[in-house]
Design a protein around this motif. Structure first.
Motif, mmCIF file in Angstrom:
data_model
loop_
_atom_site.group_PDB
_atom_site.id
_atom_site.type_symbol
_atom_site.label_atom_id
_atom_site.label_comp_id
_atom_site.label_asym_id
_atom_site.label_seq_id
_atom_site.Cartn_x
_atom_site.Cartn_y
_atom_site.Cartn_z
ATOM 1 N N PHE A 232 19.605 10.564 35.306
ATOM 2 C CA PHE A 232 21.021 10.876 35.457
ATOM 3 C C PHE A 232 21.092 11.988 36.502
ATOM 4 O O PHE A 232 20.757 13.129 36.224
ATOM 5 N N ILE A 233 21.505 11.635 37.704
ATOM 6 C CA ILE A 233 21.335 12.500 38.880
ATOM 7 C C ILE A 233 22.629 13.230 39.212
ATOM 8 O O ILE A 233 23.724 12.669 39.078
ATOM 9 N N GLY A 234 22.487 14.466 39.674
ATOM 10 C CA GLY A 234 23.632 15.255 40.102
ATOM 11 C C GLY A 234 23.810 15.218 41.605
ATOM 12 O O GLY A 234 23.894 14.157 42.225
ATOM 13 N N ARG A 235 23.823 16.400 42.194
ATOM 14 C CA ARG A 235 24.198 16.542 43.607
ATOM 15 C C ARG A 235 23.286 15.778 44.563
ATOM 16 O O ARG A 235 23.715 15.421 45.662
ATOM 17 N N SER A 236 22.066 15.483 44.173
ATOM 18 C CA SER A 236 21.174 14.720 45.060
ATOM 19 C C SER A 236 21.668 13.297 45.290
ATOM 20 O O SER A 236 21.206 12.622 46.217
ATOM 21 N N ALA A 237 22.605 12.838 44.446
ATOM 22 C CA ALA A 237 23.134 11.478 44.596
ATOM 23 C C ALA A 237 24.630 11.480 44.885
ATOM 24 O O ALA A 237 25.288 10.450 44.727
ATOM 25 N N TRP A 238 25.168 12.592 45.311
ATOM 26 C CA TRP A 238 26.608 12.644 45.617
ATOM 27 C C TRP A 238 26.946 11.972 46.939
ATOM 28 O O TRP A 238 28.109 11.768 47.250
ATOM 29 N N GLN A 239 25.913 11.635 47.700
ATOM 30 C CA GLN A 239 26.068 10.749 48.846
ATOM 31 C C GLN A 239 25.358 9.442 48.503
ATOM 32 O O GLN A 239 24.281 9.452 47.893
ATOM 33 N N ALA A 240 25.952 8.331 48.895
ATOM 34 C CA ALA A 240 25.395 7.035 48.522
ATOM 35 C C ALA A 240 23.949 6.882 48.981
ATOM 36 O O ALA A 240 23.099 6.347 48.266
ATOM 37 N N ARG A 241 23.656 7.371 50.177
ATOM 38 C CA ARG A 241 22.306 7.258 50.698
ATOM 39 C C ARG A 241 21.315 8.013 49.811
ATOM 40 O O ARG A 241 20.158 7.583 49.640
ATOM 41 N N GLY A 242 21.749 9.128 49.219
ATOM 42 C CA GLY A 242 20.883 9.882 48.321
ATOM 43 C C GLY A 242 20.544 9.098 47.071
ATOM 44 O O GLY A 242 19.386 9.090 46.614
ATOM 45 N N LEU A 243 21.535 8.421 46.492
ATOM 46 C CA LEU A 243 21.284 7.603 45.308
ATOM 47 C C LEU A 243 20.341 6.457 45.640
ATOM 48 O O LEU A 243 19.396 6.167 44.881
ATOM 49 N N ILE A 244 20.568 5.815 46.758
ATOM 50 C CA ILE A 244 19.729 4.678 47.156
ATOM 51 C C ILE A 244 18.293 5.131 47.410
ATOM 52 O O ILE A 244 17.328 4.469 47.003
ATOM 53 N N ASP A 245 18.139 6.274 48.061
ATOM 54 C CA ASP A 245 16.800 6.798 48.350
ATOM 55 C C ASP A 245 16.038 7.086 47.065
ATOM 56 O O ASP A 245 14.857 6.718 46.928
ATOM 57 N N ILE A 246 16.704 7.715 46.095
ATOM 58 C CA ILE A 246 16.042 8.002 44.823
ATOM 59 C C ILE A 246 15.693 6.706 44.106
ATOM 60 O O ILE A 246 14.603 6.576 43.532
ATOM 61 N N ALA A 247 16.588 5.734 44.134
ATOM 62 C CA ALA A 247 16.306 4.442 43.497
ATOM 63 C C ALA A 247 15.067 3.796 44.105
ATOM 64 O O ALA A 247 14.225 3.233 43.385
ATOM 65 N N GLU A 248 14.929 3.867 45.415
ATOM 66 C CA GLU A 248 13.762 3.285 46.078
ATOM 67 C C GLU A 248 12.479 4.004 45.661
ATOM 68 O O GLU A 248 11.445 3.366 45.406
ATOM 69 N N ARG A 249 12.539 5.312 45.573
ATOM 70 C CA ARG A 249 11.364 6.086 45.151
ATOM 71 C C ARG A 249 11.005 5.793 43.694
ATOM 72 O O ARG A 249 9.821 5.700 43.330
ATOM 73 N N VAL A 250 12.026 5.679 42.854
ATOM 74 C CA VAL A 250 11.810 5.373 41.442
ATOM 75 C C VAL A 250 11.126 4.029 41.280
ATOM 76 O O VAL A 250 10.150 3.880 40.540
ATOM 77 N N LEU A 251 11.622 3.038 41.971
ATOM 78 C CA LEU A 251 11.058 1.696 41.848
ATOM 79 C C LEU A 251 9.615 1.665 42.326
ATOM 80 O O LEU A 251 8.751 1.038 41.692
ATOM 81 N N SER A 252 9.324 2.356 43.423
ATOM 82 C CA SER A 252 7.944 2.415 43.912
ATOM 83 C C SER A 252 7.015 3.060 42.890
ATOM 84 O O SER A 252 5.904 2.581 42.651
ATOM 85 N N ALA A 253 7.487 4.161 42.277
ATOM 86 C CA ALA A 253 6.663 4.864 41.292
ATOM 87 C C ALA A 253 6.414 3.999 40.062
ATOM 88 O O ALA A 253 5.305 3.961 39.529
ATOM 89 N N ARG A 254 7.440 3.273 39.629
ATOM 90 C CA ARG A 254 7.274 2.454 38.434
ATOM 91 C C ARG A 254 6.413 1.225 38.695
ATOM 92 O O ARG A 254 5.604 0.823 37.834
#
Length: 258
Positions: A232-254
């Motif tokens: 559940f992300i705060g300011r790091s995802a307040w821009q769409a690109r930030g949310l997408i970037d974190i999602a990509e990193r999460v998927l790679s890690a998993r």
């Protein structure tokens, strides 16, 4: 992994309608959220809730409200009912954020009423729990979080517990001066929450998310922990690109864990 990992954000008191629509427009091309691997969600302010629900209707994203009253209707000036939240098209409602507890005097009895009202309306409660820095220093982190869970979820059936999301958000980790919990510490608290659930709900337990200064540097480690079911992300995802970037990193890690 068969269970979708949740990745989403609350905008808090940010974004005009135009800004919200631009964010949603960018999400339409976010292929990372397609398929069963990730479950994306957005929690906008009330002024943008209906519009965001409309703009994301044909996408995999779920949309939620940041709060609600427990009553279906009444003389509660400035409040929004569960029926109104659902009428906007939302499927989630965030309850019990530490800012609501601190600044608006919400307590666990209030939250229990809200959880039941949300479930009765067919909404998914996203229950926020977490200890303060003082409670952590006194060794009461687990006791505090479990008390909050037990009181807010009291009387909820095992079947309904499966519909609940729990967000572990240590108060000391939230905000622009927050210090993120280590992945190991967050995983330990998530494990404590899971072990404290009623025995008859453990086969299909609530999903437990971590929130508190989630960022591109720590999201992969958090997502790799066995007890953490989402971020559940705060300011790091307040821009769409930030949310997408974190999602990509999460998927790679998993995927690296498979």
């Amino acid at each position: 992994m068969s269970t979708a990992f949740w990745v989403g954000t609350s905008w808090k008191m940010n974004k005009t309608l135009a800004e919200a629509r631009d964010y949603c427009h960018q999400l339409h091309s976010a292929d990372i959220f397609a398929g069963p691997r990730l479950q994306g969600f957005i929690i906008p302010p009330f002024t943008a809730l209906a519009q965001v629900c409309q703009d994301l209707h044909a996408t995999p994203f779920k949309v939620g409200a940041q709060n609600m009253h427990w009553a279906e209707a009444g003389a509660f000036t400035g409040e929004v009912s569960p029926r109104m939240v659902a009428d906007c098209g939302a499927s989630i409602v965030e309850l019990g954020h530490s800012e609501r507890r601190e600044y608006f005097a919400e307590n666990d009895i209030d939250l229990n009423r809200k959880v039941h009202a949300a479930l009765d309306q067919g909404l998914t409660p996203l229950l926020c729990v977490g200890e303060t820095a003082e409670e952590k220093a006194l060794g009461a982190a687990s006791e505090t979080v479990l008390r909050q869970c037990r009181m807010a979820l009291s009387g909820v059936s095992s079947d309904d517990l499966a519909r609940v999301l729990i967000a572990y958000e240590p108060v000391w980790a939230i905000g622009d001066k927050g210090i993120p919990a280590s992945a190991e510490y967050a995983d330990w608290v998530h494990g404590e929450i899971r072990r404290a659930l009623p025995a008859d709900s453990r086969g299909n337990p609530p999903t437990v998310l971590y929130g508190g200064s989630v960022n591109p540097d720590n999201c992969g480690d958090l997502a790799s922990m066995p007890n953490i079911g989402g971020l559940f992300i705060g300011r790091s995802a307040w821009q769409a690109r930030g949310l997408i970037d974190i999602a990509e990193r999460v998927l790679s890690a998993r995927e690296a864990q498979v």
